[in-house]
Write a protein that holds these residues in place. Structure first.
Motif, short mmCIF file in Angstrom:
data_model
loop_
_atom_site.label_atom_id
_atom_site.label_comp_id
_atom_site.label_asym_id
_atom_site.label_seq_id
_atom_site.Cartn_x
_atom_site.Cartn_y
_atom_site.Cartn_z
N ALA A 163 5.27 20.01 30.20
CA ALA A 163 6.55 20.58 29.82
C ALA A 163 6.37 21.58 28.68
O ALA A 163 5.66 21.31 27.71
CB ALA A 163 7.52 19.47 29.42
N ASN A 164 7.02 22.73 28.81
CA ASN A 164 6.92 23.77 27.78
C ASN A 164 7.80 23.44 26.58
O ASN A 164 8.96 23.05 26.73
CB ASN A 164 7.35 25.12 28.34
CG ASN A 164 6.34 25.68 29.32
OD1 ASN A 164 6.63 25.83 30.51
ND2 ASN A 164 5.15 25.99 28.84
N ARG A 165 7.24 23.62 25.41
CA ARG A 165 7.96 23.41 24.16
C ARG A 165 8.43 24.76 23.61
O ARG A 165 7.85 25.80 23.91
CB ARG A 165 7.05 22.74 23.13
CG ARG A 165 6.35 21.48 23.62
CD ARG A 165 5.48 20.87 22.52
NE ARG A 165 4.72 19.74 23.03
CZ ARG A 165 3.45 19.80 23.43
NH1 ARG A 165 2.80 20.98 23.37
NH2 ARG A 165 2.82 18.73 23.87
N GLU A 166 9.48 24.70 22.78
CA GLU A 166 9.99 25.93 22.18
C GLU A 166 8.92 26.65 21.36
O GLU A 166 8.98 27.87 21.20
CB GLU A 166 11.19 25.63 21.28
CG GLU A 166 12.45 25.19 22.02
CD GLU A 166 12.55 23.68 22.18
OE1 GLU A 166 13.64 23.20 22.53
OE2 GLU A 166 11.53 22.98 21.96
N SER A 167 7.98 25.90 20.83
CA SER A 167 6.92 26.49 19.99
C SER A 167 5.82 27.15 20.81
O SER A 167 4.95 27.84 20.24
CB SER A 167 6.31 25.41 19.09
OG SER A 167 5.78 24.34 19.86
N ASP A 168 5.81 26.95 22.13
CA ASP A 168 4.80 27.59 22.96
C ASP A 168 5.00 29.11 22.95
O ASP A 168 6.13 29.58 23.06
CB ASP A 168 4.87 27.08 24.40
CG ASP A 168 4.40 25.64 24.54
OD1 ASP A 168 3.72 25.16 23.62
OD2 ASP A 168 4.72 25.01 25.56
#
Length: 303
Positions: free
Chosen positions: A124-129
């Protein structure tokens, strides 16, 4: 009274406006290319084209909150980079400058959780990616995000960026370019052949429209400002998973054909929503099966 300007009165915009109008202290201005409903005491519609040179200052004058939902393209229909920048990025920058000049308190931009991250490492992609857009649609979304952040940095205007996954459900145009689940359910109920790009292994984060709208409201009402929120169910499902559920819950027999995979489609796109879970008012998300049943019931009731 709180004045809210919503740019884009499509599937999401109409549902958001309905949500805002539940509060009698809100006055809403809806901006759209075409208008099919009349204005009333608490809602005024403005017809216009989202393009460079539009008088955004007059549109957002005295607004407390501006919601930017407009895009001239969607994944699969996007144009070359220069066209996307001219059609979407430049008018957005002009909108942000107008909001800053008019003293708008906050601007919320609905970005794309499915395209800004690009090829995911199957988590799952995080906002910090870091953004790594895989198509020009994602590219223009990232550019608009960064333009908004820069504008806010040099003004007192607050912002929120919401990277939404894949909303679906009643009210979405089943003949439009977006909304895989809505389209498939509609095709099934009308005995149309379902066309799938690729082998069905593409994974997406699907969210039922009611949950998506409540999530946006939660972020606006309770979320931090000057930040980014992912919004989805936080759970992936492949296209094959979706068609299997439709076969199980829809009484009509469905027919599926496969077309070549598209280069614009990333193989895996799921959002990490841990940040949103800290402020959510939802007891739980509508399951994929229940959402498909609700969508089916909506279309069945229209027959």
């Amino acid at each position: 009274m709180r004045k809210i300007v919503v740019l884009g009165c499509g599937f999401l915009g109409r549902k958001l406006i309905d949500g805002f109008l539940k509060d009698p202290t809100n006055v809403v201005v809806g901006f759209n290319r075409s208008i099919s409903v009349p204005s009333s005491d608490h809602i005024r519609y403005v017809q216009g084209t989202f393009a460079s040179g539009y008088d955004f200052g007059a549109l957002v004058a005295d607004a407390d909150l501006v919601i930017h939902l407009v895009s001239t393209s969607v994944p699969g229909t996007e144009k070359r980079s220069l066209d996307e920048i001219q059609a979407n990025v430049i008018p957005s920058v002009e909108l942000f400058d107008a909001c800053m000049a008019q003293g708008v308190k906050r601007l919320v931009f609905l970005s794309s959780g499915g395209t800004v991250y690009g090829r995911s490492p199957y988590r799952a992609n995080r906002e910090s990616d870091p953004p790594a857009p895989y198509n020009t649609y994602g590219l223009q979304k990232v550019m608009i995000e960064q333009a908004l952040q820069l504008t806010a940095h040099y003004s007192d205007m607050q912002y929120q960026i919401i990277r939404l996954s894949n909303p679906y459900g009643p009210g979405q145009n089943p003949r439009g370019p977006l909304g895989l689940i809505t389209k498939l359910v509609y095709q099934a109920i009308n005995h149309e052949t379902i066309h799938i790009f690729g082998d069905g292994s593409v994974v997406r984060d699907f969210i039922y429209i009611d949950d998506a709208i409540q999530g946006i409201m939660d972020i606006i009402d309770k979320g931090e400002t000057n930040t980014i929120y992912n919004l989805g169910r936080g759970t992936g499902a492949s296209v094959t998973d979706v068609t299997s559920i439709i076969e199980r819950v829809v009484p009509e027999r469905i027919s599926i054909t496969h077309a070549p995979a598209r280069k614009v489609d990333v193989p895996y796109s799921v959002l990490d929503i841990a940040k949103y879970r800290q402020i959510t008012s939802l007891d739980g998300f509508v399951s994929l099966e229940d959402g498909i049943k609700r969508t089916y019931s909506f279309f069945a009731g229209q027959r």
